[in-house]
Design a protein around this motif. Structure first.
Motif, PDB file in Angstrom:
ATOM      1  N   ARG A  27      35.343  70.940  16.267  1.00  0.00           N
ATOM      2  CA  ARG A  27      36.052  72.206  16.076  1.00  0.00           C
ATOM      3  C   ARG A  27      36.944  72.512  17.284  1.00  0.00           C
ATOM      4  NH1 ARG A  27      31.403  76.291  13.608  1.00  0.00           N
ATOM      5  NH2 ARG A  27      31.513  75.553  11.451  1.00  0.00           N
ATOM      6  N   ILE A  28      36.367  72.363  18.467  1.00  0.00           N
ATOM      7  CA  ILE A  28      37.155  72.601  19.681  1.00  0.00           C
ATOM      8  C   ILE A  28      38.263  71.560  19.782  1.00  0.00           C
ATOM      9  CG2 ILE A  28      37.080  72.714  22.205  1.00  0.00           C
ATOM     10  CD1 ILE A  28      34.155  73.610  21.953  1.00  0.00           C
ATOM     11  N   GLY A  29      37.950  70.322  19.387  1.00  0.00           N
ATOM     12  CA  GLY A  29      38.940  69.249  19.442  1.00  0.00           C
ATOM     13  C   GLY A  29      40.142  69.503  18.554  1.00  0.00           C
ATOM     14  N   LEU A  30      39.910  70.035  17.367  1.00  0.00           N
ATOM     15  CA  LEU A  30      41.027  70.340  16.468  1.00  0.00           C
ATOM     16  C   LEU A  30      41.908  71.441  17.049  1.00  0.00           C
ATOM     17  CD1 LEU A  30      39.280  70.174  12.964  1.00  0.00           C
ATOM     18  CD2 LEU A  30      40.935  68.562  13.932  1.00  0.00           C
ATOM     19  N   ALA A  31      41.262  72.446  17.665  1.00  0.00           N
ATOM     20  CA  ALA A  31      42.041  73.492  18.337  1.00  0.00           C
ATOM     21  C   ALA A  31      42.838  72.896  19.492  1.00  0.00           C
ATOM     22  CB  ALA A  31      41.109  74.592  18.845  1.00  0.00           C
ATOM     23  N   ALA A  32      42.214  71.966  20.234  1.00  0.00           N
ATOM     24  CA  ALA A  32      42.895  71.320  21.361  1.00  0.00           C
ATOM     25  C   ALA A  32      44.053  70.452  20.888  1.00  0.00           C
ATOM     26  CB  ALA A  32      41.894  70.476  22.152  1.00  0.00           C
ATOM     27  N   LEU A  33      43.894  69.838  19.717  1.00  0.00           N
ATOM     28  CA  LEU A  33      44.982  69.025  19.149  1.00  0.00           C
ATOM     29  C   LEU A  33      46.211  69.889  18.909  1.00  0.00           C
ATOM     30  CD1 LEU A  33      45.934  66.307  17.916  1.00  0.00           C
ATOM     31  CD2 LEU A  33      44.962  67.088  15.741  1.00  0.00           C
ATOM     32  N   GLY A  34      45.998  71.063  18.296  1.00  0.00           N
ATOM     33  CA  GLY A  34      47.112  71.982  18.086  1.00  0.00           C
ATOM     34  C   GLY A  34      47.694  72.471  19.394  1.00  0.00           C
ATOM     35  N   GLY A  35      46.812  72.760  20.360  1.00  0.00           N
ATOM     36  CA  GLY A  35      47.285  73.200  21.668  1.00  0.00           C
ATOM     37  C   GLY A  35      48.118  72.158  22.375  1.00  0.00           C
ATOM     38  N   SER A  36      47.721  70.887  22.264  1.00  0.00           N
ATOM     39  CA  SER A  36      48.458  69.821  22.951  1.00  0.00           C
ATOM     40  C   SER A  36      49.844  69.619  22.350  1.00  0.00           C
ATOM     41  CB  SER A  36      47.665  68.514  22.918  1.00  0.00           C
ATOM     42  OG  SER A  36      47.568  68.000  21.607  1.00  0.00           O
ATOM     43  N   PHE A  37      49.943  69.745  21.022  1.00  0.00           N
ATOM     44  CA  PHE A  37      51.261  69.670  20.383  1.00  0.00           C
ATOM     45  C   PHE A  37      52.165  70.791  20.891  1.00  0.00           C
ATOM     46  CE2 PHE A  37      49.410  67.132  16.770  1.00  0.00           C
ATOM     47  CZ  PHE A  37      50.262  66.050  16.913  1.00  0.00           C
ATOM     48  N   ALA A  38      51.605  72.007  20.970  1.00  0.00           N
ATOM     49  CA  ALA A  38      52.383  73.156  21.452  1.00  0.00           C
ATOM     50  C   ALA A  38      52.787  72.954  22.906  1.00  0.00           C
ATOM     51  CB  ALA A  38      51.576  74.445  21.292  1.00  0.00           C
ATOM     52  N   GLY A  39      51.863  72.463  23.735  1.00  0.00           N
ATOM     53  CA  GLY A  39      52.177  72.225  25.141  1.00  0.00           C
ATOM     54  C   GLY A  39      53.280  71.205  25.309  1.00  0.00           C
ATOM     55  N   ALA A  40      53.215  70.124  24.532  1.00  0.00           N
ATOM     56  CA  ALA A  40      54.256  69.095  24.601  1.00  0.00           C
ATOM     57  C   ALA A  40      55.615  69.662  24.192  1.00  0.00           C
ATOM     58  CB  ALA A  40      53.884  67.916  23.701  1.00  0.00           C
ATOM     59  N   PHE A  41      55.605  70.582  23.223  1.00  0.00           N
ATOM     60  CA  PHE A  41      56.845  71.188  22.750  1.00  0.00           C
ATOM     61  C   PHE A  41      57.508  72.013  23.849  1.00  0.00           C
ATOM     62  CE2 PHE A  41      59.134  74.733  20.760  1.00  0.00           C
ATOM     63  CZ  PHE A  41      60.031  74.030  19.967  1.00  0.00           C
ATOM     64  N   PHE A  42      56.693  72.727  24.641  1.00  0.00           N
ATOM     65  CA  PHE A  42      57.219  73.601  25.683  1.00  0.00           C
ATOM     66  C   PHE A  42      57.371  72.897  27.031  1.00  0.00           C
ATOM     67  CE2 PHE A  42      55.597  76.891  22.793  1.00  0.00           C
ATOM     68  CZ  PHE A  42      56.685  77.745  22.760  1.00  0.00           C
ATOM     69  N   ALA A  43      56.955  71.647  27.112  1.00  0.00           N
ATOM     70  CA  ALA A  43      56.901  70.949  28.402  1.00  0.00           C
ATOM     71  C   ALA A  43      58.245  70.933  29.124  1.00  0.00           C
ATOM     72  CB  ALA A  43      56.390  69.522  28.218  1.00  0.00           C
ATOM     73  N   SER A  44      59.316  70.764  28.377  1.00  0.00           N
ATOM     74  CA  SER A  44      60.629  70.639  29.015  1.00  0.00           C
ATOM     75  C   SER A  44      61.205  71.968  29.486  1.00  0.00           C
ATOM     76  CB  SER A  44      61.615  69.984  28.031  1.00  0.00           C
ATOM     77  OG  SER A  44      61.749  70.784  26.866  1.00  0.00           O
ATOM     78  N   SER A  45      60.608  73.090  29.034  1.00  0.00           N
ATOM     79  CA  SER A  45      61.195  74.397  29.371  1.00  0.00           C
ATOM     80  C   SER A  45      60.431  75.149  30.457  1.00  0.00           C
ATOM     81  CB  SER A  45      61.262  75.268  28.108  1.00  0.00           C
ATOM     82  OG  SER A  45      59.965  75.496  27.583  1.00  0.00           O
ATOM     83  N   ILE A  46      59.297  74.610  30.925  1.00  0.00           N
ATOM     84  CA  ILE A  46      58.504  75.282  31.954  1.00  0.00           C
ATOM     85  C   ILE A  46      58.440  74.403  33.192  1.00  0.00           C
ATOM     86  CG2 ILE A  46      56.236  76.228  32.530  1.00  0.00           C
ATOM     87  CD1 ILE A  46      55.813  76.853  29.617  1.00  0.00           C
ATOM     88  N   SER A  47      58.739  74.963  34.328  1.00  0.00           N
ATOM     89  CA  SER A  47      58.780  74.203  35.576  1.00  0.00           C
ATOM     90  C   SER A  47      57.363  73.919  36.083  1.00  0.00           C
ATOM     91  CB  SER A  47      59.560  74.988  36.640  1.00  0.00           C
ATOM     92  OG  SER A  47      59.444  74.355  37.895  1.00  0.00           O
ATOM     93  N   ALA A  87      49.203  63.938  22.147  1.00  0.00           N
ATOM     94  CA  ALA A  87      50.215  63.492  23.100  1.00  0.00           C
ATOM     95  C   ALA A  87      50.737  62.100  22.737  1.00  0.00           C
ATOM     96  CB  ALA A  87      49.635  63.486  24.507  1.00  0.00           C
ATOM     97  N   LEU A  88      49.818  61.196  22.347  1.00  0.00           N
ATOM     98  CA  LEU A  88      50.222  59.823  22.048  1.00  0.00           C
ATOM     99  C   LEU A  88      51.135  59.758  20.831  1.00  0.00           C
ATOM    100  CD1 LEU A  88      50.045  56.846  22.713  1.00  0.00           C
ATOM    101  CD2 LEU A  88      47.922  56.715  21.387  1.00  0.00           C
ATOM    102  N   VAL A  89      50.839  60.561  19.825  1.00  0.00           N
ATOM    103  CA  VAL A  89      51.715  60.597  18.641  1.00  0.00           C
ATOM    104  C   VAL A  89      53.120  61.020  19.048  1.00  0.00           C
ATOM    105  CG1 VAL A  89      52.180  61.848  16.487  1.00  0.00           C
ATOM    106  CG2 VAL A  89      49.882  60.973  16.953  1.00  0.00           C
ATOM    107  N   THR A  90      53.202  62.052  19.893  1.00  0.00           N
ATOM    108  CA  THR A  90      54.512  62.535  20.342  1.00  0.00           C
ATOM    109  C   THR A  90      55.268  61.455  21.108  1.00  0.00           C
ATOM    110  OG1 THR A  90      53.650  64.796  20.515  1.00  0.00           O
ATOM    111  CG2 THR A  90      55.691  64.305  21.698  1.00  0.00           C
ATOM    112  N   PHE A  91      54.604  60.812  22.083  1.00  0.00           N
ATOM    113  CA  PHE A  91      55.262  59.777  22.877  1.00  0.00           C
ATOM    114  C   PHE A  91      55.615  58.545  22.040  1.00  0.00           C
ATOM    115  CE2 PHE A  91      53.177  62.014  26.515  1.00  0.00           C
ATOM    116  CZ  PHE A  91      54.329  62.263  27.242  1.00  0.00           C
ATOM    117  N   SER A  92      54.782  58.217  21.059  1.00  0.00           N
ATOM    118  CA  SER A  92      55.071  57.062  20.202  1.00  0.00           C
ATOM    119  C   SER A  92      56.333  57.295  19.385  1.00  0.00           C
ATOM    120  CB  SER A  92      53.880  56.775  19.280  1.00  0.00           C
ATOM    121  OG  SER A  92      52.749  56.390  20.019  1.00  0.00           O
ATOM    122  N   PHE A  93      56.471  58.502  18.823  1.00  0.00           N
ATOM    123  CA  PHE A  93      57.673  58.827  18.059  1.00  0.00           C
ATOM    124  C   PHE A  93      58.917  58.792  18.935  1.00  0.00           C
ATOM    125  CE2 PHE A  93      55.001  60.750  14.629  1.00  0.00           C
ATOM    126  CZ  PHE A  93      55.575  60.056  13.572  1.00  0.00           C
TER     127      PHE A  93
END
Length: 262
Positions: A82-102, A199-205
């Motif tokens: 359950r926590i892992g699924l929440a973390a999966l969504g969180g990691s996608f969101a973090g990767a999305f915002f990664a380029s806009s936060i210093s 994260a790996l799915v994002t980097f693979s794409f």
């Protein structure tokens, strides 16, 4: 992307991967060894490719450690997933915002949190040495807090920045759900697999994984992860606590160097 490296360099990277797998399995923080090793050994490779390759390697050791823990430790798989699924969504969101936060803004904040965590662990010798004696189910409030902090929050951080994700997970699970450090470490591995998948799915794409280097490193990382998990289970929470203190100190030094020394 392909890159040519010497056999000696590849061997050094594989040894770093094995050590990182061991550290990750015990208490998290293996990226402190593995990612810098990749960046030093492959100085002409873009940073996203080094990070993507690191994720491809790390997921193998983390998965191996997760399997070992779930077989030998009292890990609640349902809670972890359950926590892992929440973390999966969180990691996608973090990767999305990664380029806009210093990261220059984030590092001092994370360092302050780590110093506070270190002081807490050192001043509370009993922290994480044993689970609560009351066997009743975790309250709904604590379960939701774990989903928010260890799931969404730390998952977001892993997608956004990453260093010390496993360590933060262990600390959060021990503090919120009152797990002993061995159980928290085992639970964190399942959650960390989920954040690594995102994260790996994002980097693979983005074609930012150097698979011909990641593959041999992954075998060594997997071995290190399995050995580290067995050592943590055999030696108990006291051993994990010592490694935790060392890793947190290393994280503070690494982030401090990145902020002011690099």
């Amino acid at each position: 992307m392909t890159t040519d490296i010497s056999l000696t360099t590849l061997l050094v990277l594989c040894l770093a991967a094995a050590a990182a797998g061991w550290v990750d399995a015990v208490v998290g923080g293996g990226g402190l060894l593995q990612l810098p090793a990749l960046m030093v050994a492959l100085p002409h490779v873009p940073v996203p490719h080094a990070i993507g390759t690191n994720k491809a390697v790390a997921i193998c050791g983390t998965a191996a450690a997760a399997v070992t823990y779930t077989r030998r430790a009292p890990v609640n798989r349902r809670t972890a997933l359950r926590i892992g699924l929440a973390a999966l969504g969180g990691s996608f969101a973090g990767a999305f915002f990664a380029s806009s936060i210093s990261s220059a803004v984030l590092r001092p904040l994370i360092m302050a949190i780590l110093v506070a965590v270190l002081a807490f662990v050192l001043l509370r010798p009993s922290f994480g040495t044993g689970a609560l004696p009351d066997p009743r189910p975790v309250s709904r409030r604590r379960a939701l807090a774990a989903l928010a902090v260890a799931g969404l929050g730390i998952g977001f951080y892993d997608g956004l920045m990453g260093p010390g994700t496993g360590t933060f997970l262990v600390l959060a699970l021990a503090a919120i759900l009152h797990m002993d450090l061995v159980t928290a470490s085992g639970t964190s591995k399942i959650v960390n697999v989920c954040t690594n998948v995102g994260a790996l799915v994002t980097f693979s794409f983005q074609h930012a994984v150097i698979w011909q280097i990641a593959a041999p490193m992954a075998l060594f990382n997997l071995t290190g992860g399995a050995v580290g998990a067995r050592m943590a289970l055999k030696r108990g929470s006291g051993f994990v606590r010592v490694v935790l203190v060392v890793v947190v100190l290393s994280l503070v030094c690494k982030l401090g160097y990145d902020q002011w020394g690099a």
